[in-house]
Design an enzyme around this catalytic site. Structure first.
Site, PDB file in Angstrom:
ATOM      1  N   GLU A  26      -4.481   0.513  -3.588  1.00  0.00           N
ATOM      2  CA  GLU A  26      -3.098   0.990  -3.613  1.00  0.00           C
ATOM      3  C   GLU A  26      -2.116  -0.165  -3.498  1.00  0.00           C
ATOM      4  O   GLU A  26      -1.068  -0.163  -4.164  1.00  0.00           O
ATOM      5  CB  GLU A  26      -2.873   2.001  -2.481  1.00  0.00           C
ATOM      6  N   GLU A  73       0.845  -1.202   0.000  1.00  0.00           N
ATOM      7  CA  GLU A  73       0.000   0.000   0.000  1.00  0.00           C
ATOM      8  C   GLU A  73       0.882   1.255   0.000  1.00  0.00           C
ATOM      9  O   GLU A  73       0.610   2.218  -0.729  1.00  0.00           O
ATOM     10  CB  GLU A  73      -0.904  -0.019   1.226  1.00  0.00           C
ATOM     11  N   ASP A  87       0.816   3.836  -3.110  1.00  0.00           N
ATOM     12  CA  ASP A  87       0.451   5.236  -2.883  1.00  0.00           C
ATOM     13  C   ASP A  87       1.418   6.165  -3.605  1.00  0.00           C
ATOM     14  O   ASP A  87       1.009   7.158  -4.233  1.00  0.00           O
ATOM     15  CB  ASP A  87       0.454   5.527  -1.375  1.00  0.00           C
TER      16      ASP A  87
END
Length: 237
Positions: free
Chosen positions: A124, A48, A52
């Site tokens: 993400e 994640e 991102d």
């Protein structure tokens, strides 16, 4: 016979993963991993984090070239809208990630597979996994198809004020009383889920859940909006 996750994802996204374990990690929530500590599984938070960063670079590059006349402030606001939780959760549902994410029993029982925060994080993490497995070009191409080409439509859908829309439609037949009331509040203090009821003239019309009362009210309004026709008649209760 259970279909491998790599095949499910290939069918939904067109991406054929080389590393099946990496893909599985992208869909493993911390609650799932914590319940299986003995198996030494890895949760998706590191992916994640990476996803991102990949997301911000690709979206920033797209907006910079797509809108050459817009100032930095406007580009920043547009990027924030595109990468915010609701936008990513919308896309996660579109690709049915909510059906594949692995959650702990408690998280699953509380509806975690439909919670925007969990779905956005999964999106993400998946993007981070795509980047590691396929490289930046594939990550960019997939994000172009899923988010960037339809970005105007996505922004329109996400930014719809269903509370206003429902109120306008419900008032077609005259003045009505609309109120929102807390029905349930669950979960730990750092990750609570609120369930709000929408009442029309003291009649419960719909319910909505979210990480905040405002988010839950908006979901309830979206549900209610679908139940009221253009003349203000309730289709069902």
């Amino acid at each position: 016979m259970k279909i491998p996750l790599t095949e499910v994802i290939k069918k939904r996204t067109g991406i054929q993963f080389k590393n099946a374990r990496l893909l599985e990690t992208a869909f493993q929530h911390t609650s799932f991993v914590n319940e299986r500590a003995a198996k030494k599984l890895e949760h998706n938070e590191r992916l994640e984090f990476l996803g991102d960063a990949v997301l911000e670079v690709i979206v920033s590059d797209f907006l910079f070239h797509e809108y050459p006349d817009k100032p930095e402030g406007q580009l920043t606001r547009m990027r924030a809208q595109l990468v915010r939780e609701e936008s990513l959760a919308f896309l996660a549902r579109k690709y049915q990630f909510n059906r594949q994410i692995r959650l702990g029993k408690g998280e699953l029982a509380s509806g975690g597979n439909e919670r925007d925060s969990i779905l956005a994080d999964c999106f993400e993490a998946f993007l981070g996994a795509v980047y590691l497995d396929q490289g930046m070009d594939v990550a960019r191409a997939w994000l172009d198809e899923s988010l960037l080409k339809p970005h105007r439509t996505i922004l329109t859908k996400i930014n719809l004020d269903y509370k206003t829309l429902f109120q306008e439609r419900a008032q077609q037949k005259g003045a009505v009383q609309i109120r929102y009331e807390l029905i349930e509040q669950s979960g730990p203090a750092h990750n609570q889920v609120f369930t709000m009821g929408l009442y029309l003239n003291d009649q419960l019309v719909s319910k909505g859940s979210g990480k905040s009362k405002k988010q839950a009210e908006m979901q309830a309004a979206e549900q209610a909006y679908a139940l009221v026709d253009e003349k203000g008649n309730i289709k069902c209760t």
